[in-house]
Design a protein around this motif. Sequence first.
Motif, mmCIF file in Angstrom:
data_model
loop_
_atom_site.group_PDB
_atom_site.id
_atom_site.type_symbol
_atom_site.label_atom_id
_atom_site.label_comp_id
_atom_site.label_asym_id
_atom_site.label_seq_id
_atom_site.Cartn_x
_atom_site.Cartn_y
_atom_site.Cartn_z
ATOM 1 N N TYR A 1 55.795 47.422 66.671
ATOM 2 C CA TYR A 1 56.991 47.214 67.287
ATOM 3 C C TYR A 1 57.944 47.793 65.840
ATOM 4 C CZ TYR A 1 55.445 43.728 70.470
ATOM 5 O OH TYR A 1 54.493 42.702 71.188
ATOM 6 N N VAL A 2 57.026 48.257 64.690
ATOM 7 C CA VAL A 2 58.159 48.651 63.568
ATOM 8 C C VAL A 2 58.206 49.670 63.886
ATOM 9 C CG1 VAL A 2 58.568 48.436 61.413
ATOM 10 C CG2 VAL A 2 57.691 46.651 62.644
ATOM 11 N N GLN A 3 56.950 50.994 64.302
ATOM 12 C CA GLN A 3 56.404 51.971 63.913
ATOM 13 C C GLN A 3 56.096 52.608 65.189
ATOM 14 O OE1 GLN A 3 54.131 51.860 60.013
ATOM 15 N NE2 GLN A 3 53.767 53.349 60.672
ATOM 16 N N THR B 1 56.569 39.675 54.273
ATOM 17 C CA THR B 1 57.076 39.392 55.224
ATOM 18 C C THR B 1 55.476 40.024 55.211
ATOM 19 O OG1 THR B 1 59.418 40.699 54.523
ATOM 20 C CG2 THR B 1 58.121 42.225 55.548
ATOM 21 N N PHE B 2 55.020 40.433 54.380
ATOM 22 C CA PHE B 2 53.451 40.869 55.035
ATOM 23 C C PHE B 2 52.569 39.954 55.038
ATOM 24 C CE2 PHE B 2 55.636 45.049 53.191
ATOM 25 C CZ PHE B 2 55.221 45.743 54.223
ATOM 26 N N ALA C 1 48.101 48.781 63.830
ATOM 27 C CA ALA C 1 48.052 47.760 64.986
ATOM 28 C C ALA C 1 46.327 47.390 65.024
ATOM 29 C CB ALA C 1 49.464 48.495 66.024
ATOM 30 N N SER D 1 44.934 46.825 61.226
ATOM 31 C CA SER D 1 46.151 46.217 60.322
ATOM 32 C C SER D 1 46.893 44.508 61.449
ATOM 33 C CB SER D 1 46.877 46.577 59.381
ATOM 34 O OG SER D 1 47.653 45.567 58.555
ATOM 35 N N THR D 2 47.748 44.777 61.977
ATOM 36 C CA THR D 2 48.555 43.989 62.476
ATOM 37 C C THR D 2 49.733 44.510 63.919
ATOM 38 O OG1 THR D 2 50.378 42.551 62.571
ATOM 39 C CG2 THR D 2 50.631 43.649 61.288
ATOM 40 N N ARG D 3 49.281 43.795 64.559
ATOM 41 C CA ARG D 3 50.203 43.964 65.869
ATOM 42 C C ARG D 3 51.353 44.294 65.549
ATOM 43 N NH1 ARG D 3 47.771 42.211 71.110
ATOM 44 N NH2 ARG D 3 46.938 44.191 71.342
ATOM 45 N N LYS D 4 52.249 43.975 64.524
ATOM 46 C CA LYS D 4 53.889 43.618 64.114
ATOM 47 C C LYS D 4 53.572 45.570 64.433
ATOM 48 C CE LYS D 4 54.019 41.268 61.418
ATOM 49 N NZ LYS D 4 54.622 40.194 60.004
ATOM 50 N N ILE D 5 53.156 45.878 63.807
ATOM 51 C CA ILE D 5 53.155 47.558 63.373
ATOM 52 C C ILE D 5 54.013 48.493 64.497
ATOM 53 C CG2 ILE D 5 52.330 49.783 62.805
ATOM 54 C CD1 ILE D 5 50.707 48.134 60.928
#
Length: 154
Positions: A137-139, A72-73, A128, A131-135
């Motif tokens: 969408y998640v947070q 996942t990470f 984001a 670390s990662t842009r996915k954050i």
Amino acid sequence: MLFVTLPYLLQHAVASGLPDPPAHETPSIITTFRVLTMQLASNILVGLVALIHLYILVLEMFLWRTERTRATFGITAEFARESAPLAANQGLYNGFLAAGLIYGLVTGNTEFQIFFLSCVIIAGIFGAITSTRKILYVQVIPGAAALALVLLAR
């Protein structure tokens, strides 16, 4: 500074757009239904954001070294082993965000909800960037949607 004033601006933009009814008029059943629907929707989204952060707590504090969490990470087993104390610390912070949101829901305290949703959004933007842009969408997106509904429901 923008993040501190954003909830204030949203709240006053919403509040200034609707005139107060005269003191002698009672709200109609439709108005009451709309308000209750908005409050229910905001409570559901705040609860969802709290659940997301409880899930992150579990991943980072207890499941950090598992294969599924590593996938996942996007981290290696070696990195997971070396960074486990840091991940547990991050997980604890996510738990505090969830606790604040849950407290705000249980007590009906929208100030708590606004504060902790703002923290979620700021932490998500920082994550984001670093670390990662996915954050985003998640947070950030769920947090911003919940914050908007909380402010609209006031």
